[in-house]
Enzyme design. Structure first.
Site, PDB file in Angstrom:
ATOM      1  N   HIS A  92     121.913  46.730  14.347  1.00  0.00           N
ATOM      2  CA  HIS A  92     121.622  47.974  13.626  1.00  0.00           C
ATOM      3  C   HIS A  92     121.137  49.077  14.567  1.00  0.00           C
ATOM      4  CE1 HIS A  92     122.557  46.449   9.782  1.00  0.00           C
ATOM      5  NE2 HIS A  92     121.526  45.646   9.653  1.00  0.00           N
TER       6      HIS A  92
ATOM      7  N   GLU B  80     123.782  41.055  13.493  1.00  0.00           N
ATOM      8  CA  GLU B  80     123.301  42.417  13.249  1.00  0.00           C
ATOM      9  C   GLU B  80     121.905  42.710  13.808  1.00  0.00           C
ATOM     10  OE1 GLU B  80     126.904  42.964  11.014  1.00  0.00           O
ATOM     11  OE2 GLU B  80     125.599  41.241  11.166  1.00  0.00           O
TER      12      GLU B  80
ATOM     13  N   GLN C 278     128.889  56.993   1.589  1.00  0.00           N
ATOM     14  CA  GLN C 278     128.032  57.946   0.880  1.00  0.00           C
ATOM     15  C   GLN C 278     127.364  57.362  -0.352  1.00  0.00           C
ATOM     16  OE1 GLN C 278     131.252  61.289   1.743  1.00  0.00           O
ATOM     17  NE2 GLN C 278     129.576  62.132   0.576  1.00  0.00           N
TER      18      GLN C 278
ATOM     19  N   TYR D 141     119.129  40.815  13.471  1.00  0.00           N
ATOM     20  CA  TYR D 141     118.001  40.225  12.736  1.00  0.00           C
ATOM     21  C   TYR D 141     117.409  39.067  13.539  1.00  0.00           C
ATOM     22  CZ  TYR D 141     119.346  43.158   8.776  1.00  0.00           C
ATOM     23  OH  TYR D 141     119.619  44.232   7.965  1.00  0.00           O
TER      24      TYR D 141
ATOM     25  N   ARG E  40     126.331  33.309  10.036  1.00  0.00           N
ATOM     26  CA  ARG E  40     126.785  34.666  10.397  1.00  0.00           C
ATOM     27  C   ARG E  40     126.485  34.888  11.874  1.00  0.00           C
ATOM     28  NH1 ARG E  40     127.314  39.675   7.443  1.00  0.00           N
ATOM     29  NH2 ARG E  40     128.558  41.017   8.825  1.00  0.00           N
TER      30      ARG E  40
ATOM     31  N   ALA F 254     122.388  49.576  17.529  1.00  0.00           N
ATOM     32  CA  ALA F 254     123.475  49.969  18.431  1.00  0.00           C
ATOM     33  C   ALA F 254     123.813  51.438  18.228  1.00  0.00           C
ATOM     34  CB  ALA F 254     124.704  49.103  18.179  1.00  0.00           C
TER      35      ALA F 254
END
Length: 679
Positions: free
Chosen positions: A255, A167, A342, A169, A217, A257
């Protein structure tokens, strides 16, 4: 009894321990971590998922050192920290027969505090602060810190750790040349760029021992320019396995992207093709993640050889008993995640407590609970939209008698509109779920029945819950009754056709939904049989994985054969302001790339045969359109309220009947749920 989910339910033998099934609960930062009683609340949250038979739970991310924490007040795992609170989490999960791993996440340049560091001092558009480049000594110390954190996690009682290398990081920042521009032994060649993540895994294994789960990960698909190639990722997967990883979990997209990866417009299993390319190259269990939301799909991913496990995070917010219901052969009773973001990600990225639209108890296990009825009451619910359904099903489950009145011929209310918007097809799952509960708990459902005061007064009801929703507002524009004019209900519910040139009055969430509906060339699809090739083509994803980062050189391609104007009274730069924080940008991009003309600062003069006469920024113009669709807000529908109150009845308003905002199912379902909890 035969169970159709044998692959998903099969235990996974890791050698030194066994997972009870093939589901990993993916890491989520919920906001519980920062609450004064956060450890107790996390214990209740994770224990409920363990009781629901989740195979392996991953916590939210904790930094392996001070620099790695995500925010100034975020916790990190180090010898100088008080870690006793974690024992509450571990003990609660173990009491329920579950296993839990602590995620070790170094935020790198994605962190938000004054000490952020990264592979190189390269800016990112999602953080105004540029990280400082780590020194060589700091890189080696970070490897040590990951190992020390893993050792501490074991001492606390965790069954393992997940080392976050996805992601975008820190560890992902080191692997990709997009960020890693170093000249020392941690930069340059792929072997050097992998030195920190591989070293972190090796050090964690050395310090934590052989009989300890280490999940790595891995970013299976970066979806950014300058990202890793498929060959890079396969090399990384083999290297972390050799370094001692027990399991490789996968992540999709950084994140930063510009491609959605988990929002509702992403097809189910959209990235299985990328993960499947990794599997032949590793021997340890591989986990698929992103847009898995039902047991049929999850079982298929395993049976088809894509991966050995599936990761589900939001689906276990939506239903903590997901795996228990699967094992018991009750898949129709699973409260399916619909990918709306949401209640969860929108809250997380705006500093609010994470929860779930379809399950308001998520992260509120301590203070939102229901009690079986000691003295059952008799309730009438008027309106079978999300709020009315939530009250009816939940109250009936507690033993109350419920009669549900619905004027139309089906339950679902506004979700019946949402489910026909391309990308929102999964909203139908919530209707299916509530339908199953209404049947199971014997709710008396009266369809095609517009409830009147005579149906409710003196009929033995202890209270009436008005969930009658909203009615579209008609703006005061000369010519608003012209044949060109349609309401959004005419289009979405009534199926009335629109022409090739369309003006949409109102650019809130409904206006954008209508734009998606009329501009999308294929219409709504079948979520059980997703068109992943079309999604890849539209968003510029290289499904052949021939290019670094998985991006297609052709870019986005979103064809549309209609001319559409999306109009609002607010200034132009406010378009999309009311959309979801974490998926609204993708909706905006879709509408923009399909060629919609967004016009703000609009005043509406009149409608006639020539079209829609407006002034935009004070300049008059006439839009020569075939159709004008009105999405100009809503008013509460409370027809029965006064008559019932005057008759002395107890009346509760929920959802749109209480307050007519943008269609707000999060509020409606939570109001309904909290009302049940107080009865």
């Amino acid at each position: 009894m035969r169970n159709d989910f044998a692959h998903l339910l099969e235990p996974l033998d890791l050698g030194f321990t066994t997972l009870r099934n093939r589901v990993l609960m993916g890491s989520m930062h919920t906001g519980l971590e920062e609450m004064p009683d956060g450890y107790a609340r996390q214990a209740a949250f994770f224990a409920e998922r363990a009781r629901g038979e989740t195979g392996l739970i991953i916590t939210g991310g904790y930094g392996p050192n001070r620099e790695g924490r995500l925010a100034p007040k975020s916790d990190y795992i180090a010898p100088d920290q008080d870690l006793e609170g974690h024992r509450q989490i571990v003990e609660a999960v173990h009491r329920e027969g579950g296993k839990i791993a602590l995620q070790l996440l170094h935020g790198g340049r994605y962190a938000h505090h004054g000490e952020i560091v990264s592979a190189s001092a390269v800016p990112t558009r999602i953080n105004p602060v540029v990280a400082r480049e780590m020194t060589t000594d700091e890189c080696y110390q970070t490897i040590e810190d990951f190992g020390t954190a893993a050792k501490l996690a074991r001492e606390i009682g965790y069954d393992g750790v997940e080392i976050m290398g996805s992601e975008g990081y820190l560890l992902n920042q080191f692997t990709a040349q997009r960020v890693n521009q170093r000249k020392d032994e941690f930069g340059g060649t792929l072997e050097n760029r992998l030195r920190l993540p591989v070293g972190a895994v090796r050090n964690a294994r050395e310090k934590a021992g052989d009989d300890f789960i280490i999940v790595y990960r891995l970013s299976a698909l970066d979806l950014v320019e300058g990202g890793n190639t498929l060959e890079d990722i396969i090399t990384q997967a083999k290297a972390v396995e050799a370094a001692g990883a027990t399991i490789i979990n996968t992540g999709i997209g950084w994140h930063e992207a510009r491609i959605p990866t988990i929002a509702h417009m992403v097809p189910r299993g959209a990235f299985t093709w990328a993960v499947k390319r990794i599997k032949p190259h590793v021997t340890i269990p591989l986990v698929y993640s992103n847009r898995v939301n039902n047991p049929q799909q999850a079982d298929g991913i395993i049976s088809e050889g894509v991966a050995d496990m599936v990761s589900m995070a939001r689906p276990l917010l939506a239903d903590p008993d997901f795996m228990k219901k699967t094992r018991e052969g009750r898949p129709e009773e699973i409260n399916i995640c619909i990918g709306c973001n949401q209640g969860c990600l929108d809250n997380a990225f705006t500093g609010k407590l994470t929860t779930c639209m379809v399950n308001p108890r998520a992260c509120r296990e301590v203070d939102l609970n229901y009690r079986p009825a000691s003295t059952p009451k008799n309730f009438a619910v008027v309106g079978a939209g999300p709020g009315g359904l939530a009250f009816a099903a939940t109250a009936a489950e507690q033993g109350h008698k419920v009669t549900l009145f619905e004027a139309s011929d089906e339950i679902g209310g506004q979700f019946n509109l949402a489910k026909i918007i391309p990308g929102k097809e999964d909203y139908a799952e919530t209707i299916t779920y509530y339908g199953a509960l209404l049947r199971k708990f014997n709710v008396d459902v009266k369809l095609n029945h517009t409830a009147s005061a005579a149906d409710l007064v003196d009929k033995g009801f202890d209270a009436v819950i008005l969930a009658t929703g909203i009615t579209p507002r008609t703006p005061d524009i000369p010519g608003i009754d012209h044949p060109k004019v349609l309401s959004y209900l005419d289009v979405l519910a009534g199926g009335k056709p629109v022409g090739d040139k369309v003006a949409i009055i109102g650019a809130g969430g409904i206006g954008f939904d209508v734009a998606e509906y009329i501009m999308h060339p294929e219409g709504p699809g079948d979520p059980a049989h997703p068109d992943i090739a079309r999604f890849n083509s539209e968003w510029g994803i290289d499904g052949d994985y021939a290019h670094a980062g998985g991006l297609s050189p052709e870019g986005m391609r979103m064809p549309c054969d209609k001319q559409v104007w999306l109009l609002q009274r607010k200034p132009h730069n406010k378009f999309g302001a009311t959309l979801s924080k974490t998926r609204g940008w993708a909706t905006f991009v879709e509408v923009m790339f399909r060629g919609v003309k967004m016009v703000g600062d609009v005043e509406y003069d009149m409608i006639d045969d020539a079209g829609l006469h407006i002034r935009a920024g004070g300049e008059p113009q006439t839009l020569d359109v075939d159709s004008i669709v009105v999405c100009a807000g809503q008013d509460s529908r409370r027809d029965l309220h006064d008559a019932l109150v005057q008759a002395g009845m107890t009346v509760h308003l929920i959802g749109g009947a209480d307050e007519a905002r943008e269609l707000d199912a999060v509020r409606a379902i939570e109001q309904a749920s909290r009302l049940v909890a107080t009865l």
